[in-house]
Design a protein around this motif. Structure first.
Motif, PDB file in Angstrom:
ATOM      1  N   ALA A 105       9.688   4.134  29.135  1.00 23.48           N
ATOM      2  CA  ALA A 105       8.337   4.570  29.505  1.00 23.48           C
ATOM      3  C   ALA A 105       8.004   5.913  28.867  1.00 23.48           C
ATOM      4  CB  ALA A 105       8.214   4.654  31.027  1.00 23.48           C
ATOM      5  N   ILE A 106       8.943   6.837  28.870  1.00 23.12           N
ATOM      6  CA  ILE A 106       8.692   8.158  28.275  1.00 23.12           C
ATOM      7  C   ILE A 106       8.553   8.034  26.762  1.00 23.12           C
ATOM      8  CG2 ILE A 106       9.772  10.409  27.861  1.00 23.12           C
ATOM      9  CD1 ILE A 106      10.139  10.400  30.876  1.00 23.12           C
ATOM     10  N   ALA A 107       9.396   7.220  26.140  1.00 20.83           N
ATOM     11  CA  ALA A 107       9.293   7.026  24.695  1.00 20.83           C
ATOM     12  C   ALA A 107       7.952   6.385  24.333  1.00 20.83           C
ATOM     13  CB  ALA A 107      10.447   6.159  24.201  1.00 20.83           C
ATOM     14  N   ALA A 108       7.531   5.386  25.092  1.00 20.95           N
ATOM     15  CA  ALA A 108       6.237   4.744  24.825  1.00 20.95           C
ATOM     16  C   ALA A 108       5.087   5.723  25.018  1.00 20.95           C
ATOM     17  CB  ALA A 108       6.056   3.531  25.739  1.00 20.95           C
ATOM     18  N   GLY A 109       5.176   6.564  26.042  1.00 20.57           N
ATOM     19  CA  GLY A 109       4.146   7.589  26.250  1.00 20.57           C
ATOM     20  C   GLY A 109       4.089   8.572  25.101  1.00 20.57           C
ATOM     21  N   GLY A 110       5.250   8.984  24.600  1.00 19.90           N
ATOM     22  CA  GLY A 110       5.289   9.900  23.461  1.00 19.90           C
ATOM     23  C   GLY A 110       4.691   9.291  22.207  1.00 19.90           C
ATOM     24  N   VAL A 111       4.989   8.006  21.979  1.00 19.81           N
ATOM     25  CA  VAL A 111       4.413   7.315  20.819  1.00 19.81           C
ATOM     26  C   VAL A 111       2.896   7.194  20.976  1.00 19.81           C
ATOM     27  CG1 VAL A 111       4.317   5.082  19.632  1.00 19.81           C
ATOM     28  CG2 VAL A 111       6.531   6.093  20.224  1.00 19.81           C
ATOM     29  N   ALA A 112       2.436   6.870  22.181  1.00 21.25           N
ATOM     30  CA  ALA A 112       0.995   6.734  22.424  1.00 21.25           C
ATOM     31  C   ALA A 112       0.267   8.070  22.222  1.00 21.25           C
ATOM     32  CB  ALA A 112       0.749   6.199  23.836  1.00 21.25           C
ATOM     33  N   VAL A 113       0.865   9.140  22.710  1.00 19.45           N
ATOM     34  CA  VAL A 113       0.249  10.466  22.549  1.00 19.45           C
ATOM     35  C   VAL A 113       0.187  10.844  21.073  1.00 19.45           C
ATOM     36  CG1 VAL A 113       0.663  12.919  22.964  1.00 19.45           C
ATOM     37  CG2 VAL A 113       0.800  11.314  24.839  1.00 19.45           C
ATOM     38  N   THR A 114       1.244  10.556  20.341  1.00 18.48           N
ATOM     39  CA  THR A 114       1.261  10.856  18.914  1.00 18.48           C
ATOM     40  C   THR A 114       0.215  10.026  18.180  1.00 18.48           C
ATOM     41  OG1 THR A 114       3.604  11.361  19.093  1.00 18.48           O
ATOM     42  CG2 THR A 114       2.744  11.020  16.889  1.00 18.48           C
ATOM     43  N   ALA A 115       0.088   8.763  18.545  1.00 17.68           N
ATOM     44  CA  ALA A 115      -0.939   7.907  17.930  1.00 17.68           C
ATOM     45  C   ALA A 115      -2.337   8.419  18.247  1.00 17.68           C
ATOM     46  CB  ALA A 115      -0.776   6.472  18.405  1.00 17.68           C
ATOM     47  N   LEU A 116      -2.543   8.917  19.465  1.00 18.31           N
ATOM     48  CA  LEU A 116      -3.836   9.480  19.847  1.00 18.31           C
ATOM     49  C   LEU A 116      -4.194  10.676  18.965  1.00 18.31           C
ATOM     50  CD1 LEU A 116      -6.231   9.533  21.866  1.00 18.31           C
ATOM     51  CD2 LEU A 116      -4.809  10.976  23.337  1.00 18.31           C
ATOM     52  N   GLY A 117      -3.199  11.453  18.591  1.00 14.36           N
ATOM     53  CA  GLY A 117      -3.448  12.600  17.718  1.00 14.36           C
ATOM     54  C   GLY A 117      -4.020  12.216  16.365  1.00 14.36           C
ATOM     55  N   TRP A 118      -3.753  10.999  15.898  1.00 15.03           N
ATOM     56  CA  TRP A 118      -4.263  10.551  14.601  1.00 15.03           C
ATOM     57  C   TRP A 118      -5.768  10.310  14.616  1.00 15.03           C
ATOM     58  CZ3 TRP A 118      -2.011  10.597   9.936  1.00 15.03           C
ATOM     59  CH2 TRP A 118      -0.635  10.818   9.896  1.00 15.03           C
ATOM     60  N   PHE A 119      -6.391  10.246  15.807  1.00 13.74           N
ATOM     61  CA  PHE A 119      -7.842  10.046  15.870  1.00 13.74           C
ATOM     62  C   PHE A 119      -8.607  11.243  15.312  1.00 13.74           C
ATOM     63  CE2 PHE A 119      -6.758   6.728  18.939  1.00 13.74           C
ATOM     64  CZ  PHE A 119      -7.533   5.696  18.428  1.00 13.74           C
ATOM     65  N   ALA A 120      -7.963  12.394  15.233  1.00 13.11           N
ATOM     66  CA  ALA A 120      -8.607  13.568  14.641  1.00 13.11           C
ATOM     67  C   ALA A 120      -8.564  13.516  13.123  1.00 13.11           C
ATOM     68  CB  ALA A 120      -7.928  14.844  15.126  1.00 13.11           C
ATOM     69  N   GLY A 121      -7.840  12.554  12.587  1.00 16.42           N
ATOM     70  CA  GLY A 121      -7.721  12.417  11.138  1.00 16.42           C
ATOM     71  C   GLY A 121      -6.331  12.803  10.682  1.00 16.42           C
ATOM     72  N   PRO A 122      -5.968  12.347   9.497  1.00 16.09           N
ATOM     73  CA  PRO A 122      -4.631  12.664   8.991  1.00 16.09           C
ATOM     74  C   PRO A 122      -4.550  14.124   8.538  1.00 16.09           C
ATOM     75  CG  PRO A 122      -5.850  11.359   7.394  1.00 16.09           C
ATOM     76  CD  PRO A 122      -6.709  11.459   8.605  1.00 16.09           C
ATOM     77  N   THR A 123      -3.621  14.829   9.124  1.00 17.54           N
ATOM     78  CA  THR A 123      -3.377  16.225   8.752  1.00 17.54           C
ATOM     79  C   THR A 123      -1.874  16.467   8.729  1.00 17.54           C
ATOM     80  OG1 THR A 123      -3.366  17.048  11.022  1.00 17.54           O
ATOM     81  CG2 THR A 123      -5.498  16.982   9.903  1.00 17.54           C
ATOM     82  N   GLY A 124      -1.501  17.615   8.256  1.00 15.43           N
ATOM     83  CA  GLY A 124      -0.090  17.994   8.255  1.00 15.43           C
ATOM     84  C   GLY A 124       0.464  18.121   9.666  1.00 15.43           C
ATOM     85  N   VAL A 125      -0.358  18.597  10.597  1.00 14.86           N
ATOM     86  CA  VAL A 125       0.075  18.753  11.983  1.00 14.86           C
ATOM     87  C   VAL A 125       0.404  17.389  12.590  1.00 14.86           C
ATOM     88  CG1 VAL A 125      -0.695  19.459  14.289  1.00 14.86           C
ATOM     89  CG2 VAL A 125      -1.190  20.902  12.323  1.00 14.86           C
ATOM     90  N   THR A 126      -0.465  16.423  12.338  1.00 17.42           N
ATOM     91  CA  THR A 126      -0.246  15.080  12.872  1.00 17.42           C
ATOM     92  C   THR A 126       0.973  14.423  12.218  1.00 17.42           C
ATOM     93  OG1 THR A 126      -2.634  14.909  13.092  1.00 17.42           O
ATOM     94  CG2 THR A 126      -1.393  12.909  13.401  1.00 17.42           C
ATOM     95  N   ALA A 127       1.110  14.603  10.924  1.00 19.57           N
ATOM     96  CA  ALA A 127       2.267  14.030  10.229  1.00 19.57           C
ATOM     97  C   ALA A 127       3.566  14.637  10.740  1.00 19.57           C
ATOM     98  CB  ALA A 127       2.120  14.243   8.728  1.00 19.57           C
ATOM     99  N   MET A 128       3.577  15.950  10.977  1.00 18.47           N
ATOM    100  CA  MET A 128       4.777  16.599  11.484  1.00 18.47           C
ATOM    101  C   MET A 128       5.110  16.105  12.891  1.00 18.47           C
ATOM    102  SD  MET A 128       5.697  20.624  12.012  1.00 18.47           S
ATOM    103  CE  MET A 128       5.398  20.996  10.312  1.00 18.47           C
ATOM    104  N   ALA A 129       4.103  15.980  13.731  1.00 18.34           N
ATOM    105  CA  ALA A 129       4.337  15.473  15.088  1.00 18.34           C
ATOM    106  C   ALA A 129       4.894  14.055  15.044  1.00 18.34           C
ATOM    107  CB  ALA A 129       3.042  15.518  15.899  1.00 18.34           C
ATOM    108  N   THR A 130       4.361  13.243  14.145  1.00 18.18           N
ATOM    109  CA  THR A 130       4.839  11.869  14.012  1.00 18.18           C
ATOM    110  C   THR A 130       6.289  11.837  13.561  1.00 18.18           C
ATOM    111  OG1 THR A 130       2.594  11.148  13.488  1.00 18.18           O
ATOM    112  CG2 THR A 130       4.387   9.648  12.894  1.00 18.18           C
ATOM    113  N   MET A 131       6.639  12.665  12.591  1.00 21.17           N
ATOM    114  CA  MET A 131       8.029  12.709  12.123  1.00 21.17           C
ATOM    115  C   MET A 131       8.977  13.192  13.211  1.00 21.17           C
ATOM    116  SD  MET A 131       7.836  13.901   8.135  1.00 21.17           S
ATOM    117  CE  MET A 131       6.932  15.399   8.448  1.00 21.17           C
ATOM    118  N   LEU A 132       8.554  14.181  13.975  1.00 21.78           N
ATOM    119  CA  LEU A 132       9.408  14.697  15.046  1.00 21.78           C
ATOM    120  C   LEU A 132       9.632  13.646  16.135  1.00 21.78           C
ATOM    121  CD1 LEU A 132       8.029  18.333  15.327  1.00 21.78           C
ATOM    122  CD2 LEU A 132      10.359  17.682  14.681  1.00 21.78           C
TER     123      LEU A 132
END
Length: 167
Positions: A105-132
């Motif tokens: 559940a926590i892993a799925a929540g983390g993935v969902a939150v990271t995916a939500l961040g992509w709605f602002a558009g692709p940026t270095g911040v979003t890419a770094m969060a996704t990699m982490l």
């Protein structure tokens, strides 16, 4: 304890650097919201422990709220690099130590939150969060498989020399 000390130093340096960079680029008081989220997230990451789900669940909730507010209010993009690192620490430690349903559940929540961040558009911040977060998923799963946490949470007993009784 040494790991938490190192993480604390890394978190403090990351928060200070991010605040400085936001002051230089965005100006005004935009750095305050990002710094507040990062401080809360880093505090939760340092409070994590064996068999404790609440810091990770709270971290996912705080990150989700921060991403939503940053999208709605035109604030700097969340999660910031330091908050994303704290989220990754929470996800990885959850995958290693929590019971499977809670960890998933926590892993799925983390993935969902990271995916939500992509709605602002692709940026270095979003890419770094996704990699982490992706790294946390891999490392946490590997640690669960190859370095399991004892059920009691106690360290393993050290072997005694031959002929020496236990106390």
């Amino acid at each position: 304890m040494l790991v938490n000390t190192g993480l604390g130093v890394l978190f403090a340096l990351g928060i200070a650097f991010t605040a400085y960079m936001l002051i230089e680029s965005w100006g005004d008081a935009y750095w305050i919201s990002t710094t507040a989220v990062a401080v809360v997230m880093c505090g939760l990451a340092l409070l994590r422990g064996r068999r404790r789900a609440w810091p990770a669940a709270a971290g996912v909730a705080v990150t989700a709220g921060a991403v939503g507010v940053s999208l709605a209010a035109d604030l700097p993009q969340e999660p910031s690099p330091t908050a994303a690192l704290a989220l990754a620490v929470l996800i990885g430690s959850s995958l290693r130590a929590l019971p499977v349903p809670s960890a998933v559940a926590i892993a799925a929540g983390g993935v969902a939150v990271t995916a939500l961040g992509w709605f602002a558009g692709p940026t270095g911040v979003t890419a770094m969060a996704t990699m982490l977060v992706a790294g946390a998923l891999v490392v946490g799963s590997l640690l669960r498989a190859f370095a399991p946490v004892r059920r009691s949470g106690a360290p393993a007993a050290e072997p005694l020399p031959p002929g020496r009784p236990r106390r």
